[in-house]
Write a protein that holds these residues in place. Structure first.
Motif, PDB file in Angstrom:
ATOM      1  N   LEU A  90       0.829  -1.200   0.000  1.00 56.78           N
ATOM      2  CA  LEU A  90       0.000   0.000   0.000  1.00 56.78           C
ATOM      3  C   LEU A  90       0.871   1.261   0.000  1.00 56.78           C
ATOM      4  N   ALA A  91       1.895   1.268   0.846  1.00 60.14           N
ATOM      5  CA  ALA A  91       2.787   2.428   0.930  1.00 60.14           C
ATOM      6  C   ALA A  91       3.486   2.690  -0.402  1.00 60.14           C
ATOM      7  N   GLU A  92       3.847   1.629  -1.104  1.00 61.53           N
ATOM      8  CA  GLU A  92       4.519   1.778  -2.395  1.00 61.53           C
ATOM      9  C   GLU A  92       3.549   2.193  -3.498  1.00 61.53           C
ATOM     10  N   ALA A  93       2.288   1.863  -3.339  1.00 65.01           N
ATOM     11  CA  ALA A  93       1.297   2.151  -4.383  1.00 65.01           C
ATOM     12  C   ALA A  93       0.788   3.589  -4.346  1.00 65.01           C
ATOM     13  N   VAL A  94       0.901   4.241  -3.198  1.00 66.79           N
ATOM     14  CA  VAL A  94       0.398   5.605  -3.051  1.00 66.79           C
ATOM     15  C   VAL A  94       1.562   6.520  -2.691  1.00 66.79           C
ATOM     16  N   ALA A  95       1.858   7.431  -3.581  1.00 66.09           N
ATOM     17  CA  ALA A  95       2.957   8.373  -3.338  1.00 66.09           C
ATOM     18  C   ALA A  95       2.583   9.310  -2.196  1.00 66.09           C
ATOM     19  N   PHE A  96       3.539   9.541  -1.319  1.00 66.77           N
ATOM     20  CA  PHE A  96       3.311  10.428  -0.181  1.00 66.77           C
ATOM     21  C   PHE A  96       3.900  11.789  -0.487  1.00 66.77           C
ATOM     22  N   ASP A  97       3.056  12.812  -0.401  1.00 67.31           N
ATOM     23  CA  ASP A  97       3.497  14.186  -0.600  1.00 67.31           C
ATOM     24  C   ASP A  97       3.030  14.985   0.610  1.00 67.31           C
ATOM     25  N   ALA A  98       3.966  15.339   1.475  1.00 62.79           N
ATOM     26  CA  ALA A  98       3.618  16.058   2.702  1.00 62.79           C
ATOM     27  C   ALA A  98       2.964  17.405   2.411  1.00 62.79           C
ATOM     28  N   ALA A  99       3.214  17.963   1.231  1.00 63.59           N
ATOM     29  CA  ALA A  99       2.613  19.247   0.861  1.00 63.59           C
ATOM     30  C   ALA A  99       1.199  19.071   0.308  1.00 63.59           C
ATOM     31  N   ASP A 100       0.808  17.844   0.009  1.00 59.95           N
ATOM     32  CA  ASP A 100      -0.536  17.574  -0.514  1.00 59.95           C
ATOM     33  C   ASP A 100      -1.159  16.401   0.230  1.00 59.95           C
ATOM     34  N   LEU A 101      -1.341  16.561   1.526  1.00 57.22           N
ATOM     35  CA  LEU A 101      -1.940  15.492   2.333  1.00 57.22           C
ATOM     36  C   LEU A 101      -3.382  15.184   1.933  1.00 57.22           C
ATOM     37  N   ALA A 134       9.162  -3.141   9.260  1.00 50.16           N
ATOM     38  CA  ALA A 134       9.047  -2.590   7.909  1.00 50.16           C
ATOM     39  C   ALA A 134       8.041  -1.440   7.875  1.00 50.16           C
ATOM     40  N   GLU A 135       6.981  -1.575   8.633  1.00 48.55           N
ATOM     41  CA  GLU A 135       5.969  -0.522   8.686  1.00 48.55           C
ATOM     42  C   GLU A 135       6.505   0.715   9.408  1.00 48.55           C
ATOM     43  N   VAL A 136       7.266   0.496  10.476  1.00 52.07           N
ATOM     44  CA  VAL A 136       7.872   1.612  11.204  1.00 52.07           C
ATOM     45  C   VAL A 136       8.780   2.407  10.271  1.00 52.07           C
ATOM     46  N   ALA A 154       8.594   2.666   7.006  1.00 42.41           N
ATOM     47  CA  ALA A 154       7.776   3.398   6.034  1.00 42.41           C
ATOM     48  C   ALA A 154       7.166   4.644   6.677  1.00 42.41           C
ATOM     49  N   TYR A 155       6.708   4.521   7.900  1.00 41.93           N
ATOM     50  CA  TYR A 155       6.151   5.683   8.599  1.00 41.93           C
ATOM     51  C   TYR A 155       7.228   6.716   8.914  1.00 41.93           C
ATOM     52  N   ARG A 156       8.422   6.261   9.268  1.00 41.40           N
ATOM     53  CA  ARG A 156       9.505   7.189   9.613  1.00 41.40           C
ATOM     54  C   ARG A 156       9.781   8.154   8.456  1.00 41.40           C
ATOM     55  N   ALA A 157       9.801   7.637   7.231  1.00 38.89           N
ATOM     56  CA  ALA A 157      10.042   8.492   6.060  1.00 38.89           C
ATOM     57  C   ALA A 157       8.935   9.533   5.911  1.00 38.89           C
ATOM     58  N   LYS A 158       7.700   9.141   6.169  1.00 38.25           N
ATOM     59  CA  LYS A 158       6.576  10.083   6.080  1.00 38.25           C
ATOM     60  C   LYS A 158       6.670  11.151   7.173  1.00 38.25           C
ATOM     61  N   ILE A 159       7.046  10.738   8.360  1.00 38.47           N
ATOM     62  CA  ILE A 159       7.190  11.687   9.470  1.00 38.47           C
ATOM     63  C   ILE A 159       8.287  12.696   9.153  1.00 38.47           C
TER      64      ILE A 159
END
Length: 192
Positions: free
Chosen positions: A69-80, A114-116, A118-123
């Motif tokens: 799921l994390a790989e399928a959806v790009a995370f953009d902190a400027a466009d939450l 692995a989930e931690v 992925a979250y760390r990069a988003k944080i």
């Protein structure tokens, strides 16, 4: 005459798919290794050989589903709001992931490495956006991400009694999620 050994990769793939289905439907406590093996057309011993215990297999299934799921959806902190909308749409097409995360929260309340990560990069991305003034700064980044994710899954965790009041007019839930996230992320800072 040469005899080819069975394809372990194909067996592992079938076992993993059967495990995803079984755990999504029954959770960790209700899942049965016998059913996983039967569905995968494999023997029970192969589950333990390839994946370890039932708990280890559950953690692997949950972790793998969340990373996918994390790989399928790009995370953009400027466009939450956009991220939340994309995540919402993807989860609509993958209800098993929603169910797996709910089961994991109930039955396996422990971090998955692995989930931690992925979250760390988003944080880290949220912290940079906060520092740059692109998102509110009065809510810690970890809590802000938790709130965004809660809004994405809010309909899934709402009471059936509450859902019954909205049965006749479903509306555009993605748009509602995006609007709620936009209000949360760009709300007026109490420090202002």
């Amino acid at each position: 005459m040469d005899h080819m050994p069975p394809d372990a990769t194909e067996t592992k793939r079938r076992l993993m798919q059967a495990a995803v289905d079984e755990f999504a439907r029954y959770g960790l406590a209700g899942a049965r290794v016998d059913r996983i093996a039967e569905t995968a057309r494999a023997n029970k011993r192969s589950i333990y050989m390839h994946f370890g215990t039932k708990e280890e297999l559950f953690d692997l299934v949950v972790g793998g589903s969340l990373l996918e799921l994390a790989e399928a959806v790009a995370f953009d902190a400027a466009d939450l709001p956009g991220y939340a909308g994309e995540l919402f749409t993807l989860l609509e097409s993958r209800p098993h992931v929603r169910r797996l995360t709910l089961w994991a929260a109930l039955e396996r309340p422990q971090p998955i490495d692995a989930e931690v990560a992925a979250y760390r990069a988003k944080i880290d991305a949220l912290e940079a956006a906060r520092t740059a003034g692109r998102i509110r700064s009065d809510i810690p980044a970890v809590e802000l991400l938790a709130m965004v994710l809660a809004l994405v899954t809010s309909w899934d965790t709402a009471s059936w009694s509450l859902k019954a009041l909205h049965a006749d007019a479903p509306g555009d839930r993605r748009a509602a999620v995006e609007a709620a996230v936009a209000g949360l992320v760009h709300g007026v800072s109490s420090a202002a």
